[in-house]
Design a protein around this motif. Structure first.
Motif, PDB file in Angstrom:
ATOM      1  N   VAL A  20       0.913  -1.279   0.012  1.00 12.91           N
ATOM      2  CA  VAL A  20       0.026   0.154   0.035  1.00 12.91           C
ATOM      3  C   VAL A  20       0.863   1.390  -0.058  1.00 12.91           C
ATOM      4  CG1 VAL A  20      -1.584   1.337   1.353  1.00 12.91           C
ATOM      5  CG2 VAL A  20      -2.069  -1.142   1.199  1.00 12.91           C
ATOM      6  N   ALA A  21       1.970   1.007   0.907  1.00 15.37           N
ATOM      7  CA  ALA A  21       2.914   2.393   0.858  1.00 15.37           C
ATOM      8  C   ALA A  21       3.371   2.642  -0.311  1.00 15.37           C
ATOM      9  CB  ALA A  21       4.207   1.931   1.533  1.00 15.37           C
ATOM     10  N   TRP A  22       3.816   1.712  -1.355  1.00 13.66           N
ATOM     11  CA  TRP A  22       4.252   1.937  -2.787  1.00 13.66           C
ATOM     12  C   TRP A  22       3.183   2.360  -3.656  1.00 13.66           C
ATOM     13  CZ3 TRP A  22       8.789   2.571  -4.354  1.00 13.66           C
ATOM     14  CH2 TRP A  22       9.960   2.085  -3.729  1.00 13.66           C
ATOM     15  N   TYR A  23       2.058   1.714  -3.396  1.00 12.06           N
ATOM     16  CA  TYR A  23       0.817   1.942  -4.575  1.00 12.06           C
ATOM     17  C   TYR A  23       0.277   3.323  -4.245  1.00 12.06           C
ATOM     18  CZ  TYR A  23      -4.105   2.107  -5.092  1.00 12.06           C
ATOM     19  OH  TYR A  23      -5.363   2.392  -5.254  1.00 12.06           O
ATOM     20  N   LEU A  24       0.167   3.923  -2.936  1.00 11.82           N
ATOM     21  CA  LEU A  24      -0.498   5.144  -2.667  1.00 11.82           C
ATOM     22  C   LEU A  24       0.339   6.037  -3.061  1.00 11.82           C
ATOM     23  CD1 LEU A  24      -2.536   4.826   0.715  1.00 11.82           C
ATOM     24  CD2 LEU A  24      -3.226   4.670  -1.595  1.00 11.82           C
ATOM     25  N   SER A  25       1.657   5.994  -2.843  1.00 13.24           N
ATOM     26  CA  SER A  25       2.675   7.047  -3.232  1.00 13.24           C
ATOM     27  C   SER A  25       2.649   7.346  -4.748  1.00 13.24           C
ATOM     28  CB  SER A  25       3.916   6.402  -2.704  1.00 13.24           C
ATOM     29  OG  SER A  25       4.267   6.164  -1.357  1.00 13.24           O
ATOM     30  N   ILE A  26       2.616   6.228  -5.512  1.00 14.32           N
ATOM     31  CA  ILE A  26       2.588   6.394  -6.721  1.00 14.32           C
ATOM     32  C   ILE A  26       1.366   7.106  -7.376  1.00 14.32           C
ATOM     33  CG2 ILE A  26       2.460   5.096  -8.983  1.00 14.32           C
ATOM     34  CD1 ILE A  26       4.242   2.802  -7.934  1.00 14.32           C
ATOM     35  N   VAL A  27      -0.027   6.534  -6.733  1.00 14.48           N
ATOM     36  CA  VAL A  27      -1.095   7.247  -7.136  1.00 14.48           C
ATOM     37  C   VAL A  27      -1.339   8.575  -6.908  1.00 14.48           C
ATOM     38  CG1 VAL A  27      -3.592   6.982  -6.665  1.00 14.48           C
ATOM     39  CG2 VAL A  27      -2.578   4.959  -7.079  1.00 14.48           C
ATOM     40  N   TYR A  28      -0.758   9.036  -5.707  1.00 14.71           N
ATOM     41  CA  TYR A  28      -1.070  10.511  -5.233  1.00 14.71           C
ATOM     42  C   TYR A  28      -0.078  11.320  -6.111  1.00 14.71           C
ATOM     43  CZ  TYR A  28      -3.083   8.679  -0.784  1.00 14.71           C
ATOM     44  OH  TYR A  28      -3.779   8.049   0.054  1.00 14.71           O
ATOM     45  N   ILE A  29       1.128  10.962  -6.407  1.00 19.47           N
ATOM     46  CA  ILE A  29       2.095  11.714  -7.437  1.00 19.47           C
ATOM     47  C   ILE A  29       1.293  11.855  -8.735  1.00 19.47           C
ATOM     48  CG2 ILE A  29       4.367  11.644  -8.549  1.00 19.47           C
ATOM     49  CD1 ILE A  29       5.317  10.214  -5.813  1.00 19.47           C
ATOM     50  N   ALA A  30       0.845  10.704  -9.282  1.00 19.43           N
ATOM     51  CA  ALA A  30       0.225  10.678 -10.506  1.00 19.43           C
ATOM     52  C   ALA A  30      -1.050  11.688 -10.258  1.00 19.43           C
ATOM     53  CB  ALA A  30      -0.270   9.215 -10.855  1.00 19.43           C
ATOM     54  N   ALA A  97      -8.808  -1.738   3.226  1.00 20.96           N
ATOM     55  CA  ALA A  97      -9.750  -0.817   2.602  1.00 20.96           C
ATOM     56  C   ALA A  97      -9.900   0.371   3.573  1.00 20.96           C
ATOM     57  CB  ALA A  97     -11.057  -1.598   2.530  1.00 20.96           C
ATOM     58  N   ILE A  98     -10.164   0.293   4.999  1.00 16.10           N
ATOM     59  CA  ILE A  98     -10.294   1.472   5.712  1.00 16.10           C
ATOM     60  C   ILE A  98      -9.086   2.231   5.666  1.00 16.10           C
ATOM     61  CG2 ILE A  98     -10.408   2.212   7.997  1.00 16.10           C
ATOM     62  CD1 ILE A  98     -12.221  -0.372   8.605  1.00 16.10           C
ATOM     63  N   THR A  99      -7.803   1.785   5.574  1.00 16.85           N
ATOM     64  CA  THR A  99      -6.736   2.620   5.598  1.00 16.85           C
ATOM     65  C   THR A  99      -6.601   3.301   4.247  1.00 16.85           C
ATOM     66  OG1 THR A  99      -5.569   0.823   6.948  1.00 16.85           O
ATOM     67  CG2 THR A  99      -4.222   2.567   5.713  1.00 16.85           C
ATOM     68  N   ILE A 100      -6.629   2.626   3.032  1.00 17.60           N
ATOM     69  CA  ILE A 100      -6.699   3.162   1.881  1.00 17.60           C
ATOM     70  C   ILE A 100      -7.671   4.376   1.641  1.00 17.60           C
ATOM     71  CG2 ILE A 100      -6.869   2.866  -0.625  1.00 17.60           C
ATOM     72  CD1 ILE A 100      -5.897   0.070  -0.313  1.00 17.60           C
ATOM     73  N   ILE A 101      -8.870   4.011   2.013  1.00 12.34           N
ATOM     74  CA  ILE A 101      -9.947   4.920   2.004  1.00 12.34           C
ATOM     75  C   ILE A 101      -9.848   6.257   2.825  1.00 12.34           C
ATOM     76  CG2 ILE A 101     -12.306   5.551   1.625  1.00 12.34           C
ATOM     77  CD1 ILE A 101     -11.240   3.922  -0.881  1.00 12.34           C
ATOM     78  N   GLY A 102      -9.377   5.910   4.111  1.00 11.98           N
ATOM     79  CA  GLY A 102      -9.424   6.669   5.411  1.00 11.98           C
ATOM     80  C   GLY A 102      -8.364   7.583   5.018  1.00 11.98           C
ATOM     81  N   LEU A 103      -7.130   7.061   4.674  1.00 12.11           N
ATOM     82  CA  LEU A 103      -6.009   8.075   4.395  1.00 12.11           C
ATOM     83  C   LEU A 103      -6.328   9.035   3.383  1.00 12.11           C
ATOM     84  CD1 LEU A 103      -2.834   5.560   4.913  1.00 12.11           C
ATOM     85  CD2 LEU A 103      -3.423   7.599   6.297  1.00 12.11           C
TER      86      LEU A 103
END
Length: 234
Positions: A20-30, A97-103
């Motif tokens: 998730v750390a890698w996934y969210l970092s890439i998605v946020y930058i994109a 799911a809570i972490t991804i959507i919550g963050l």
């Protein structure tokens, strides 16, 4: 839930949080790069929460598949019962799911509060003005559905081989399509997208209750397969 199930949940959650750390970092930058450089009204109005939600369905689908094809044999070979494995995977998927959507919801609000010029056209909630909380709940339910069908598909291939996997794919298409009828989000619509007539979207309360019911039925189906799945010796 017994102690072993809780330990499996914590262990699996920590493993998947590295992804998730890698996934969210890439998605946020994109997201920030796209909104910043592309001057398209549809993109400029899309919130970080909605952008992340679109990709998180696929991410959770993959996590669900790996939960059965990789982690089921791993845990059972280490003495974990199938019931504890099921409880652990289910709890870790909910936490994920809570972490991804919550963050993402929190970060979306921070961007909104900062009132940066380039993000002033962003619409925070897909369900209407000031409905960000209900939007978060709805997104959570949808991504959980994708996690469950991924889990079911992985089990189908692991337990029954190619034909069984094909059957679970077809069943999963029906499940996500039924869930699509409840929400007007832009998730993949493999079956409903073929319909040429419009189906009215139900109220949010009805959609939430129905999504819970579909998710519960899917989880029960997953458990029925898990408890009878033999572990392959390699």
């Amino acid at each position: 839930m017994n102690e072993v199930g809780k330990k499996v949940a914590a262990d699996l959650y920590l493993i998947q949080m590295k992804w998730v750390a890698w996934y969210l970092s890439i998605v946020y930058i994109a997201y920030f790069a796209i909104v910043w450089f592309i001057n398209e009204p549809d993109i400029r109005s899309m919130s970080l929460l909605t952008f992340t939600f679109q990709t998180s369905t696929i991410f959770m689908l993959v996590c669900g598949i790996l939960s059965s094809t990789v982690f089921l044999p791993l845990y059972v070979k280490n003495g974990v019962t199938r019931k504890s494995y099921f409880e652990g995977v289910l709890l870790s998927a909910i936490g994920l799911a809570i972490t991804i959507i919550g963050l993402t919801t929190i970060l979306s609000w921070i961007v909104h509060v900062l009132n940066i010029q380039v993000f002033r056209e962003v619409v925070l909630s897909s369900l209407g003005v000031n409905s960000w909380f209900m939007t978060s709940i709805a997104y959570f339910l949808v991504v959980m559905m994708y996690s469950l069908v991924g889990w079911l598909i992985g089990l189908g291939f692991y337990r029954y081989g190619g034909m069984g996997g094909f059957v679970t794919i077809m069943a999963s298409l029906v499940i996500v399509s039924l869930n699509d009828l409840l929400w007007s989000f832009n998730t993949p619509k493999p079956l409903m997208g073929l319909l040429t007539y419009h189906i009215p979207v139900p109220t949010i309360a009805v959609a939430i209750i129905a999504s819970f019911a579909i998710a519960a039925i899917t989880a029960i189906a997953v458990y029925k397969v898990v408890k009878d799945t033999p572990i392959k010796i390699t």
